[in-house]
Design an enzyme around this catalytic site. Structure first.
Site, short mmCIF file in Angstrom:
data_model
loop_
_atom_site.label_atom_id
_atom_site.label_comp_id
_atom_site.label_asym_id
_atom_site.label_seq_id
_atom_site.Cartn_x
_atom_site.Cartn_y
_atom_site.Cartn_z
N CYS A 25 -0.64 3.54 -2.93
CA CYS A 25 -1.71 4.23 -2.20
C CYS A 25 -1.24 5.56 -1.60
O CYS A 25 -2.03 6.31 -1.03
CB CYS A 25 -2.27 3.33 -1.10
N GLN B 214 0.26 -9.69 0.86
CA GLN B 214 0.75 -10.66 -0.12
C GLN B 214 1.50 -11.82 0.52
O GLN B 214 2.02 -12.69 -0.20
CB GLN B 214 1.66 -9.94 -1.10
#
Length: 390
Positions: free
Chosen positions: A339, A194
């Site tokens: 995740c 990001q």
């Protein structure tokens, strides 16, 4: 504003909503340029033109040549192609796996660490480079672990859990200097994650050989990402078949998704400076509110961080209970990277050292275009109430 939900969404590091302009672009392309871009009829040519226009747009965003960009299905495939592609290409050049060495940041995303661990099980030597207590890597620590057998160094531009932004240009320069002195070839890969949402560095300035991006983390559609592959880099393809994407990723390219990603990145660039300033101020308010509400609260990460991430360890709480309680009260946050489904602790915070409870009691707040000071203060109030119920 991207949404009208009454819920308070503070999990932008896990997934961002799609920017309206990107959604409109995807719809138009799916309607008007749906043909296979590798055909020779006029409809296929139209789709091919849209695909290449999207590639050029992303090239301008990264300030690199569009021909050096490969479309893939997202960040996980991008990282696998970059990492496994380097090793497999060297193996086909005659270098056995046991003569290869990889240096990887110990706080990388699972989509980087897991391919490396798989290669390690297959015989590749791996050094997991630990950061300092604030989550940063320095040049001296990196150069000490480099070897003539090193083929790849992988260090993410910014960490998605604690927000630390690395000096990639300095780290990549260390690798290039060492490689030149030793007369060897070492590629530098960085998972951009990001970072480009708020950091304006580009490929040339970073000095990377491989850079990976995931559209779904940057207000674009999920299911598409890109890999920047420098012209001198040799990669083995992740998929074989029709030879699409310069032979590195076979399969019909997702034209509409690529167009949506390109438009999302244009939108990101348009609002980057404004959002960085706005979220930096809200982040400061959030940290002040959390440390005031929870004595002993530790903010994980140093001073140079992405403006939209706040990662805290709060003593005496059950992080999963708190996250579920917040969800029940209309607030979405996470305990760690989404995740890490099977892990009860944050390996990122654990790697920083410190007291054991910190890695178990982490909460990550990540903000975005719909975040306001009012919403953040409301989330902290609800968090304080839930924590007292335990």
């Amino acid at each position: 504003m991207l949404g009208k939900s009454k819920r308070i969404y503070l999990d932008y590091a896990a997934a961002t909503p799609i920017a309206p302009d990107a959604l409109k672009e995807m719809y138009a392309v799916a309607r008007d340029a749906f043909a296979n871009p590798h055909g020779i009829h006029s409809d296929a040519v139209r789709a091919s033109e849209v695909l290449e226009k999207s590639r050029q747009s992303i090239g301008r965003f990264l300030e690199c040549k569009s021909r050096d960009l490969v479309f893939v299905s997202g960040g996980t495939e991008a990282n696998n192609l970059a990492i496994r592609g380097v090793v497999e290409a060297r193996r086909k050049q005659g270098v056995p796996l046991w003569r290869m060495h990889i240096v990887v940041s110990a706080i990388e995303h699972a989509s980087v660490l897991e391919p490396v661990r798989l290669l390690e099980r297959e015989g590749v030597h791996v050094t997991y480079l630990a950061p300092d207590e604030d989550g940063y890597f320095n040049e001296r620590a990196l150069v000490k672990v480099l070897r003539p057998e090193t083929v790849l160094v992988s260090i993410g531009w910014a960490n998605s859990e604690i927000g630390t932004v690395q000096s990639i240009s300095s780290l990549s320069r260390v690798v290039k200097t060492y490689a030149t002195q030793e007369g060897v070839s070492i590629y530098f890969h960085s998972d951009a994650g990001q970072a480009p949402l708020y950091e304006s560095g580009v490929v040339a300035g970073l000095g990377v050989d491989l850079l990976t991006l995931d559209s779904g983390k940057m207000y674009g559609p999920r299911g598409v990402g890109v890999v920047y592959v420098a012209p001198h880099v040799f990669l083995d393809p992740s998929h074989v078949g029709g030879g699409q994407e310069s032979g590195l990723r076979a399969g019909t390219p997702p034209v509409a998704l690529a167009a949506g990603m390109a438009r999302a990145l244009e939108w990101v660039k348009e609002q980057r400076a404004r959002e960085r300033s706005r979220l930096s101020a809200i982040r400061a308010e959030m940290i002040a509110g959390l440390t005031g509400a929870f004595p002993g609260c530790v903010c994980n990460g140093g001073d140079r961080v992405l403006p939209h991430i706040v990662n805290v360890s709060i003593p005496g709480i059950d992080a999963e209970y708190v996250v579920l309680g917040l969800d029940h009260n209309g607030v979405a946050v996470s305990t760690k990277s989404s995740c890490q489904e099977k892990e009860r602790v944050s390996y990122v915070v654990q790697t920083l050292g410190g007291e054991e409870w910190r890695a178990m009691n982490t909460i990550r707040f990540s903000m975005g275009v719909d975040t306001t000071s009012t919403k953040v203060l409301e989330a902290i109030t609800k968090l304080s109430r839930i924590a007292k119920w335990e």
